[in-house]
Design an enzyme around this catalytic site. Structure first.
Site, PDB file in Angstrom:
ATOM      1  CE1 TYR A 168      -3.197  -2.794   0.395  1.00  0.00           C
ATOM      2  CE2 TYR A 168      -3.119  -2.493   2.481  1.00  0.00           C
ATOM      3  CZ  TYR A 168      -3.729  -3.357   1.015  1.00  0.00           C
ATOM      4  OH  TYR A 168      -4.690  -3.694   1.319  1.00  0.00           O
ATOM      5  CE  LYS A 199     -18.214   9.502  -2.058  1.00  0.00           C
ATOM      6  NZ  LYS A 199     -17.391   9.088  -1.123  1.00  0.00           N
ATOM      7  CD  GLN A 241     -14.616   9.437   5.212  1.00  0.00           C
ATOM      8  OE1 GLN A 241     -13.432   9.459   5.097  1.00  0.00           O
ATOM      9  NE2 GLN A 241     -15.409   9.955   4.051  1.00  0.00           N
TER      10      GLN A 241
END
Length: 322
Positions: free
Chosen positions: A54, A216, A290
């Site tokens: 990552y 969304k 979030q």
């Protein structure tokens, strides 16, 4: 925050795992990453998932710094290896050499003496499976890894690994990390049954389908600025979900979420956590609120009639075969 056993192992993980694919070391800066990790801890999340690939290893570094000062025994740190981390021929895959090198590098980047769950990010066709499993077992014997798992392996690959581990007296895997959500249910037919029999728990990623199931993305409208669909590091994974038919069906879930007193994202996460064999759902965040919102899905029980209605609405939009 509720916790569950990881498969039949003794390890307990939080129902919500905080994952930093894309965000840490890529989209957001260190201060924002620390704020998200702190929000996760405040919400009761104890399980944190990353991988050496990552953000070209930066995500592990960011997570390690964000967890610095946190009592090590109070959190579970998960990472993965397989994808290339350098130009060398042995800087990829699941050979003994790469596993040992990668584990030591991850320990340094994470700033920890051990990894709670070390996972093979994919299956390696070029390395004998016995070699991979012995290397994992050696890391466990050395105390550098406590448990091992895999990500996106087939049912046949998992079965073979379990059989080899049992035959050689090695520690067998306890976790599998697949993509899984209301729209992507390919693990249900073969992978979940095999794992349930072997005592392997599912730690699933993309429970909200990269924001699609959060509502969304609206039919007939452009993707919001700054969303995953407009980010070149993640857009290829989401484009297949942005068909008008799928977005229209997803919007029909909004009244169900409202009736249950949940956000769309919470409904999607609660749905995942109510399916057989699931130990935890991985969620990401670029803002603290979030992760706080996602964490509230822990412990939610959806009525069976609601689950049936969701299936009826999504219908043939669901992917059930890989």
């Amino acid at each position: 925050m509720q916790h569950r056993r990881l498969g039949r192992s003794g390890l307990k993980v939080s129902e919500i795992t905080y994952g930093n694919w894309i965000t840490h070391g890529s989209q957001i800066e260190q201060d924002a990453a620390v704020a998200c990790v702190r929000a996760a801890l405040d919400a009761g999340i104890t399980t944190f998932d990353t991988a050496d690939a990552y953000a070209e290893t930066r995500a592990e570094q960011v997570l390690g710094r964000a967890l610095a000062g946190v009592r090590r025994e109070s959190v579970e740190v998960l990472t993965k290896l397989y994808w290339p981390t350098g130009p060398g021929a042995n800087e990829r895959g699941l050979s003994r050499k790469h596993i040992m090198d990668a584990a030591h590098a991850s320990l340094c980047r994470l700033g920890t003496e051990y990894i709670d769950l070390y996972q093979a990010h994919r299956f390696d066709e070029d390395t004998p499976l016995e070699e991979t499993l012995r290397a994992f077992d050696d890391l466990i014997r050395q105390g550098k890894v406590l448990y091992v798992g895999v990500s996106e392996w087939t049912a046949a690959q998992i079965s073979e690994a379990v059989e080899i581990a049992d035959g050689l007296g090695l520690d067998r895997m306890v976790a599998h990390q697949p993509q899984y959500n209301m729209l992507h249910r390919t693990i249900e037919a073969e992978v979940v049954p095999v794992c349930l029999e072997a005592g392997i728990g599912q730690i699933v990623y993309q429970p909200v389908a990269q924001g699609v199931l959060a509502g969304k993305y609206l039919p007939g409208e452009s993707a919001p600025a700054g969303s995953r669909a407009t980010d070149p590091t993640g857009s290829e994974f989401i484009q297949r979900l942005l068909r008008e038919e799928i977005l229209e069906r997803v919007q029909r879930l909004q009244p169900l979420a409202d009736e249950a007193g949940l956000s769309m994202a919470q409904l999607a996460i609660a749905w995942v956590l109510q399916q057989p064999g699931i130990s935890s759902a991985i969620v990401g965040a670029s803002r603290p609120e979030q992760i706080t919102n996602s964490a509230a899905a822990s412990g939610v029980k959806l009525d069976p009639s609601l689950l049936q209605t969701i299936d009826a609405i999504l219908g043939d939009c669901v992917v059930r075969v890989a």
